[in-house]
Design an enzyme around this catalytic site. Structure first.
Site, short mmCIF file in Angstrom:
data_model
loop_
_atom_site.label_atom_id
_atom_site.label_comp_id
_atom_site.label_asym_id
_atom_site.label_seq_id
_atom_site.Cartn_x
_atom_site.Cartn_y
_atom_site.Cartn_z
CG ASP A 51 114.60 54.56 9.75
OD1 ASP A 51 114.94 53.89 10.73
OD2 ASP A 51 115.25 55.54 9.34
N1 DQQ Z 1 117.90 55.49 9.82
C1 DQQ Z 1 117.98 56.66 10.64
C2 DQQ Z 1 117.84 57.76 9.65
C3 DQQ Z 1 118.61 57.27 8.49
C4 DQQ Z 1 118.30 55.81 8.49
C5 DQQ Z 1 116.92 56.67 11.70
C6 DQQ Z 1 119.45 54.93 8.10
O1 DQQ Z 1 118.33 59.00 10.11
O2 DQQ Z 1 118.23 57.90 7.28
O3 DQQ Z 1 116.75 55.41 12.28
O4 DQQ Z 1 119.02 53.61 8.02
#
Ligand code: DQQ
Length: 566
Positions: free
Chosen positions: A53
């Site tokens: 992300d």
């Molecule tokens: N990636 C998810 C989120 C979390 C993160 C979404 C963990 O919910 O915080 O892709 O890498």
């Protein structure tokens, strides 16, 4: 003024811990560029290893900052996720900095997950992020720059009183994450959302704070929707009802509507709603329902997106994680995994029913070799090569004009799901109006090709435009997800030409239909259509002719992507 002074003093007396250790470097070495045909030229990616992300994008004191979820030790996701950090002057060329937030403390020892940045009064950036604590509970933590006069904000310190938000009662320890950028209402209180779920009901909890340190949960969530599973990376922001400019996150008046975006983990898709928000009642009334067939930013691969307001150009910019479609073994061989989408401006469409997205204009600084033509008729079976641009690194804009629309086929009443129609009526199936569009990353013999195309049907006396991205022939390689994507495009082809813009960058193809009303992003891994061997065509396999009223294409040069510069 008073509030600014309060913030200054609060942050001065708060105890922020030691600076992160930032000496971590990866042991592994990335295979050389010639062995890396799928590494991109102008899409954001780290020098190597795993990325997911985008986190905490912001513009601060003349610099764009982008953080991201990163495993600095290998190309796969791990239980030790860090916040990596890059900076840019133009959102195109990026400089990598040291890791910003590392899993070191009891409140984040098992990973530093996603979160957002907010610029507090007094011009102090603050990050709220999810920590996985020593008991594997998800909690929300605060971090601020160590030195506000460092132009790049290299070092970040965590508040020693973390977590600032604990797991709420009745919520599972791994169902509470991803704080949004905060907004402040007229009452002077900050608000954020945190994503969650209970018994498969997706939840956006609201937390309020006077000082950004003590947070309390508002009695009722902003929204809950049964059956949608956990909501990840919520994003909540205003859009003007009558302008394509961006709106800063705390602006609230009768000229704005609010967008609530949630990532549905169970489907790895970002959905959004448009609605009216009242901070006094902490109430949000979406005008569209959240169902699996409602509005999405992108109908291909596009997840965990985050937006920010860019005061430099008065726009809201959106970026997302675009994951790989190949296998873990491929990622290990490549030494990396994960891209970010090219930054897009996002605004409310004139019809106020959906958003519009468009690649930021800064891409033009990478343009070279423009090719353009006007008025070209594509008869049934036409395949016309666009020569003179680098087909593996290109930006292509096409406008299709259709005549004799009354000849369009009646749409099968059973065809409801656009992705399914695109799969059943893939690029090889001849219709009347369509398939017509672009063949990207095509090999010399066309065994490899990705077709981004349209079909036009009649239904109940009106026209329906379908947009598809067909990856089924994108690679001769097996073991790759080659799902065909599709979505409807809300335009009337009697009134408007059908436009397509496609960014092609080795292993990512981002397409924008109808001026950005429908977007589809795909990952592809050609083995023949690579580098200088890739070709680009426009085509029409429908029995009705279509006219290209205008086509412009450019080669896109390589950006300085997270390479160390002196
Ligand atoms: N990636 C998810 C989120 C979390 C993160 C979404 C963990 O919910 O915080 O892709 O890498």
């Amino acid at each position: 003024m008073r509030r600014t002074a309060i913030f200054f003093s609060i942050f001065l007396v708060l105890d922020f811990g030691h600076v992160q250790s930032n000496s971590i470097t990866s042991e592994s070495k990335l295979p050389s560029a010639t062995e890396q045909p799928h590494r991109t030229a102008f899409h954001f990616q780290p020098p190597q290893n795993w990325m997911n992300d985008p986190n905490g994008p912001m513009y601060y004191n003349g610099v764009y900052h982008l953080f991201y979820q990163h495993n600095p030790f290998g190309p796969l996701f791990s239980n030790q996720i860090y916040w990596a950090h890059s900076v840019s002057q133009d959102l195109i060329n990026w400089i990598p900095l040291d890791l910003a937030i590392a899993p070191t403390e009891p409140f984040d020892i098992n990973s530093c997950w996603s979160g957002s940045a907010t610029i507090l009064p007094g011009n102090i950036p603050a990050i709220l992020y999810t920590g996985i604590d020593s008991e594997n509970r998800q909690v929300q933590n605060l971090a601020v720059p160590k030195n506000l006069s460092d132009p790049y904000l290299n070092e970040w310190v965590k508040y020693t009183g973390n977590p600032v938000i604990n797991l709420p009662d009745g919520i599972q320890p791994d169902d509470f994450r991803d704080p949004t950028t905060a907004w402040m209402a007229d009452d002077g209180r900050w608000r954020i959302l945190v994503g969650s779920q209970k018994d498969k009901t997706g939840i956006a909890f609201v937390y309020q704070s006077d000082d950004f340190v003590s947070w309390s949960k508002y009695d009722s969530p902003l929204l809950t929707v049964p059956g949608t599973g956990i909501w990840e990376c919520p994003d909540f922001f205003p859009v003007w009802v009558d302008s394509a400019k961006g709106v800063d996150t705390s602006v609230m008046n009768s000229r704005v509507k609010h967008v609530l975006k949630v990532g549905l983990f169970d489907y790895a898709r970002d959905y959004y709603m448009i609605g009216n928000y009242s901070p006094s009642k902490e109430n949000y009334v979406p005008q569209n329902e959240l169902t699996l067939s409602t509005l999405r930013y992108d109908y291909g691969k596009y997840y965990a997106s985050k937006s920010f307001f860019d005061p430099v150009k008065d726009r809201r910019i959106l970026m997302a994680w675009v994951n790989e479609s190949d296998s873990e073994a491929d990622d290990i061989a490549k030494g990396w995994s994960g891209l970010h989408s090219f930054p897009r401006s996002v605004w409310l469409d004139q019809n106020q029913k959906q958003l519009v997205q468009w690649p930021i204009d800064e891409i033009e600084m990478l343009y070279e070799n423009e090719v353009s033509f006007q008025y070209k008729k594509l008869e049934d079976g036409s395949l016309h090569e666009i020569q003179g641009v680098t087909a593996s690194q290109a930006d292509v804009k096409i406008s299709f004009k259709l005549a004799n629309l009354e000849e369009a086929e009646e749409m099968d009443p059973g065809w409801v799901d656009p992705q399914l129609i695109c799969s059943e009526q893939d690029a090889s199936k001849q219709g009347k109006f369509g398939p017509f569009g672009l063949l990207a990353l095509a090999s010399n013999d066309l065994t490899e090709q990705t077709a981004i195309f349209f079909r036009v049907f009649q239904k109940n006396g009106r026209y329906v435009v379908l947009m598809c991205s067909d990856q089924s022939r994108s690679s001769t390689k097996n073991g790759i997800d080659k799902t065909i994507y599709g979505a409807f495009l809300e335009i009337d082809p009697q009134e408007d030409e059908i436009s397509l813009r496609t960014l092609i960058d080795h292993s990512i193809i981002e397409s924008f239909g109808g001026g950005g009303k429908t977007c589809i992003t795909a990952r592809v891994y050609p083995t023949l259509a690579i580098g200088g061997d890739a070709r680009l065509f426009v085509f029409n396999y429908g029995t009705e002719s279509v006219v290209i009223s205008e086509l412009n294409a450019w080669s896109v040069k390589k950006a300085q992507m997270n390479v160390q510069t002196p």
